[in-house]
Scaffold this motif. Sequence first.
Motif, PDB file in Angstrom:
ATOM      1  N   LEU A  64       0.827  -1.210   0.000  1.00 51.02           N
ATOM      2  CA  LEU A  64       0.000   0.000   0.000  1.00 51.02           C
ATOM      3  C   LEU A  64       0.860   1.257   0.000  1.00 51.02           C
ATOM      4  O   LEU A  64       0.550   2.233  -0.698  1.00 51.02           O
ATOM      5  N   LEU A  65       1.938   1.239   0.767  1.00 54.64           N
ATOM      6  CA  LEU A  65       2.819   2.406   0.828  1.00 54.64           C
ATOM      7  C   LEU A  65       3.457   2.687  -0.528  1.00 54.64           C
ATOM      8  O   LEU A  65       3.429   3.824  -1.028  1.00 54.64           O
ATOM      9  N   LEU A  66       4.013   1.654  -1.148  1.00 55.03           N
ATOM     10  CA  LEU A  66       4.682   1.849  -2.439  1.00 55.03           C
ATOM     11  C   LEU A  66       3.684   2.160  -3.555  1.00 55.03           C
ATOM     12  O   LEU A  66       3.946   3.023  -4.409  1.00 55.03           O
ATOM     13  N   THR A  67       2.547   1.492  -3.552  1.00 58.29           N
ATOM     14  CA  THR A  67       1.552   1.725  -4.604  1.00 58.29           C
ATOM     15  C   THR A  67       0.977   3.126  -4.516  1.00 58.29           C
ATOM     16  O   THR A  67       0.845   3.827  -5.532  1.00 58.29           O
ATOM     17  N   SER A  68       0.617   3.563  -3.316  1.00 61.46           N
ATOM     18  CA  SER A  68       0.006   4.885  -3.163  1.00 61.46           C
ATOM     19  C   SER A  68       0.995   6.005  -3.453  1.00 61.46           C
ATOM     20  O   SER A  68       0.643   7.000  -4.113  1.00 61.46           O
ATOM     21  N   THR A  69       2.245   5.860  -3.006  1.00 61.25           N
ATOM     22  CA  THR A  69       3.221   6.924  -3.256  1.00 61.25           C
ATOM     23  C   THR A  69       3.566   7.028  -4.741  1.00 61.25           C
ATOM     24  O   THR A  69       3.684   8.133  -5.291  1.00 61.25           O
ATOM     25  N   MET A  70       3.714   5.880  -5.413  1.00 58.40           N
ATOM     26  CA  MET A  70       4.026   5.931  -6.842  1.00 58.40           C
ATOM     27  C   MET A  70       2.833   6.426  -7.642  1.00 58.40           C
ATOM     28  O   MET A  70       3.000   7.192  -8.603  1.00 58.40           O
ATOM     29  N   ALA A  71       1.621   6.021  -7.261  1.00 60.02           N
ATOM     30  CA  ALA A  71       0.427   6.506  -7.948  1.00 60.02           C
ATOM     31  C   ALA A  71       0.293   8.020  -7.791  1.00 60.02           C
ATOM     32  O   ALA A  71      -0.059   8.725  -8.753  1.00 60.02           O
ATOM     33  N   PHE A  72       0.583   8.531  -6.613  1.00 59.22           N
ATOM     34  CA  PHE A  72       0.513   9.978  -6.401  1.00 59.22           C
ATOM     35  C   PHE A  72       1.581  10.693  -7.220  1.00 59.22           C
ATOM     36  O   PHE A  72       1.323  11.757  -7.806  1.00 59.22           O
ATOM     37  N   ALA A  73       2.791  10.118  -7.269  1.00 60.66           N
ATOM     38  CA  ALA A  73       3.869  10.746  -8.039  1.00 60.66           C
ATOM     39  C   ALA A  73       3.506  10.836  -9.521  1.00 60.66           C
ATOM     40  O   ALA A  73       3.830  11.817 -10.199  1.00 60.66           O
ATOM     41  N   LEU A  74       2.798   9.828 -10.036  1.00 62.05           N
ATOM     42  CA  LEU A  74       2.427   9.830 -11.449  1.00 62.05           C
ATOM     43  C   LEU A  74       1.261  10.762 -11.755  1.00 62.05           C
ATOM     44  O   LEU A  74       0.901  10.933 -12.921  1.00 62.05           O
TER      45      LEU A  74
END
Length: 295
Positions: free
Chosen positions: A90-100
């Motif tokens: 969840l941490l990696l998915t949400s942070t990368m999704a926000f960055a994109l």
Amino acid sequence: MPIKRTLSDRIADGINLFLLLLLAFVMIFPFYYIIAVSFSSYEEYVNTELLLFPKTWVLDAYRFIFDSKEFIRSIGVTVYITIVGSVVSLLLTSTMAFALTRRLWGQRFYLFLVLFTFIFGAGMIPTYLIVKATGLIDSYWSLIIPDAIGSFNLIVMRQFFLSIPEELNEAAVIDGANDLQIFTRIILPLSKPALAAFGLFYAVSQWNTYFTAILYLNDPAKWTVQVILRQIVILDDATNTLASAARDAAQSAHLPPPETIGMAAIILATVPILIVYPFLQKHFAKGVMLGSVKG
């Protein structure tokens, strides 16, 4: 004014009801049969072709499993992998999704890489070589890191972030907030349905970790509960897999049949993850629809 239903409407409703009941029976009956066999005695199981309702409900199979240090340890390992893996994913998915969703240099290229991995996988052997080269063999992290980010989950979560009104971000920027503050104070609180839905998806995936555990974990003491189930149910090796309980049962000359042990193990491995659903139910229905409509 109520709409008058015709004969064809009632027939259609009857057919739909029959099909839904049939589908429910097909899905529920195997689970019920597993429960019935797990509570049956050895004599009744052997002498009954199709055991639907045990005359005598016994707990021999469950006592055998709870006396096994191997099974209890595998439950603890699986719980650890599920919790840590879900949080990391969840941490990696949400942070990368926000960055994109931000103005990022090379954003389209990064998004292309995500879409590429969604369509094409690396394959079992290259993935194993990478895990081995990074020193993760026989480590719990070998079950967490390679599948930490699901491409589909990332894409859908990005769409959900894009559906959040841009005015909220602009107001936060005017107040002096940076990207990290916008993410933690605005995006995440508004994304509870998304986090609940994908958290459940990741948790179920981690709980059912099976094939990768066989590939990467050489130490039987680190096996997950699904691998233990494989040894018991498919390989019919309950005595050797649950050796500590087998020794105690052999001393007391009371060893349950392998079939009832396997059924009881299936129940004990399934119930914990089912308990999670009620706690996420209010967010799950909204979360599974996220990203489908924008605006």
